[in-house]
Write an enzyme that holds these catalytic residues in place. Structure first.
Site, PDB file in Angstrom:
ATOM      1  N   SER A 146       7.163 -55.223  11.652  1.00 10.59           N
ATOM      2  CA  SER A 146       8.127 -55.952  10.526  1.00 10.59           C
ATOM      3  C   SER A 146       9.351 -56.679  11.501  1.00 10.59           C
ATOM      4  O   SER A 146       9.207 -57.190  12.361  1.00 10.59           O
ATOM      5  CB  SER A 146       8.374 -54.867   9.461  1.00 10.59           C
ATOM      6  OG  SER A 146       8.956 -55.596   8.166  1.00 10.59           O
ATOM      7  N   ASP A 176      -1.094 -59.715   4.062  1.00 11.17           N
ATOM      8  CA  ASP A 176       0.418 -59.253   4.109  1.00 11.17           C
ATOM      9  C   ASP A 176       1.035 -60.665   4.122  1.00 11.17           C
ATOM     10  O   ASP A 176       0.798 -61.315   4.823  1.00 11.17           O
ATOM     11  CB  ASP A 176       0.507 -58.585   5.300  1.00 11.17           C
ATOM     12  CG  ASP A 176       1.893 -58.244   5.920  1.00 11.17           C
ATOM     13  OD1 ASP A 176       2.933 -58.391   5.215  1.00 11.17           O
ATOM     14  OD2 ASP A 176       2.077 -57.889   7.214  1.00 11.17           O
ATOM     15  N   HIS A 206       1.106 -54.829   4.441  1.00 14.19           N
ATOM     16  CA  HIS A 206       2.184 -54.884   5.291  1.00 14.19           C
ATOM     17  C   HIS A 206       2.361 -53.319   5.901  1.00 14.19           C
ATOM     18  O   HIS A 206       2.412 -53.348   7.060  1.00 14.19           O
ATOM     19  CB  HIS A 206       3.685 -55.316   4.536  1.00 14.19           C
ATOM     20  CG  HIS A 206       4.670 -55.443   5.767  1.00 14.19           C
ATOM     21  ND1 HIS A 206       4.540 -56.206   6.803  1.00 14.19           N
ATOM     22  CD2 HIS A 206       5.707 -54.972   5.915  1.00 14.19           C
ATOM     23  CE1 HIS A 206       5.684 -56.330   7.307  1.00 14.19           C
ATOM     24  NE2 HIS A 206       6.365 -55.359   7.026  1.00 14.19           N
TER      25      HIS A 206
END
Length: 310
Positions: free
Chosen positions: A183, A239, A293
């Site tokens: 991320s 995601d 995610h």
């Protein structure tokens, strides 16, 4: 990153309206890219160890320094902690360690902490700004622009992190550095990897691996990463993070994407080129799945503080 995810998970009727002043409908690109199938063993050979290092970065600094963070730490053997930094807020945690299994230096950045508003604020400052060429002198005049928040966050730890890596290389005799993150951590890893590569002897191999990577800069930044750094990153099904910030704002992914096709953790494709439309870029913003995610991506690997014992 959660601030951006929350906007992408609004009701479909709301998604027809501009987000931050723009329409995101352009992200529904026609699937024109080519892909090739990858086996689980292919993925494990190149992505497993970086994924394990990235997972550890979500744990507390104290537990990482003692290598007592539970399963994330015990899954990695022959590791000697060297250094950490950040406050797990405005300055996300990073750590540096020696991996005796292949005599390499490992660097990993923490991703967005859903419990910290300061961490989330690093993500939402997503205007494009000039790359700081004092750190990358040979990029001057190339028109490289990067995500404002990511660059500001990178700058907060760049010097101390590099000093730790250089000391680690000197003390251990290692000739390899692996940089990883998930991320926000993946975005920081691209900048850190580029910075390290420009700062160490050319004989030192530097690799960069990310998971759930958001777009971090313009076309010139993506080209620079492709030609000077080389990044491999994994995206998971629907995601929404890899499709933000949108290309309509001038952002572009580098090459190197590996895409998880479904939730079996067995089906993966290699996605040649930048923003391959047959992979995450081709996902519809009306069918995002925020849970993708975090994971799992493969080998039951997910990225979150809940994975840690402390």
């Amino acid at each position: 990153m959660l601030a951006l995810i929350s906007l992408l998970t609004l009701a479909p009727s709301a998604l027809s309206a501009p987000i931050f002043g723009l329409s995101i409908g352009s992200e529904n690109a026609a699937a024109t890219g080519q892909t090739s199938t990858l086996s689980l063993s292919d993925v494990q050979s190149s992505l497993l160890r970086p994924a394990l290092f990235a997972r550890v970065a979500y744990c507390s600094s104290a537990s990482i320094s003692n290598w007592t963070c539970g399963e994330p730490c015990t899954s990695l053997s022959n590791i000697t902690f060297l250094q950490s930094g950040g406050d797990q807020g405005l300055i996300p945690l990073y750590y540096v360690a020696h991996d005796a299994s292949d005599n390499s230096i490992a660097v990993a950045h923490q991703g967005t902490d859903s419990q910290s508003i300061l961490s989330i604020l690093n993500d939402v400052k997503f205007g494009l700004v000039d790359l700081n060429v004092t750190r990358f002198p040979d990029t001057a005049g190339k028109g490289i622009k990067v995500h404002s928040g990511f660059q500001q966050t990178f700058e907060r730890t760049a010097d101390g992190l590099l000093a730790g890596v250089l000391k680690g290389l000197s003390d251990t005799g290692a000739k390899k550095v692996t940089v990883a993150g998930h991320s926000l951590g993946a975005a920081l890893a691209t900048m850190t990897g580029a910075f390290i590569k420009k700062s160490v002897d050319p004989s030192v191999e530097v690799s960069v691996t990310g998971f759930g990577l958001p777009r971090g800069g313009n076309q010139a930044w993506a080209d620079f990463l492709d030609s000077d750094v080389g990044v491999q990153y994994m995206t998971n099904q629907n995601d929404p993070v890899p499709i933000v910030p949108p290309r309509s704002l001038g952002f572009q992914h580098p090459s190197g994407e590996v895409h998880v096709v479904d939730d079996t953790q067995q089906n993966f494709v290699d996605c040649p080129g930048q923003d391959n439309d047959n992979c995450s870029t081709g996902n519809s913003v009306l069918k995002v799945d925020v849970s993708n995610h975090k994971g799992p991506y493969f080998n039951d690997l997910s990225f979150a503080r809940s994975q840690c014992s402390d």
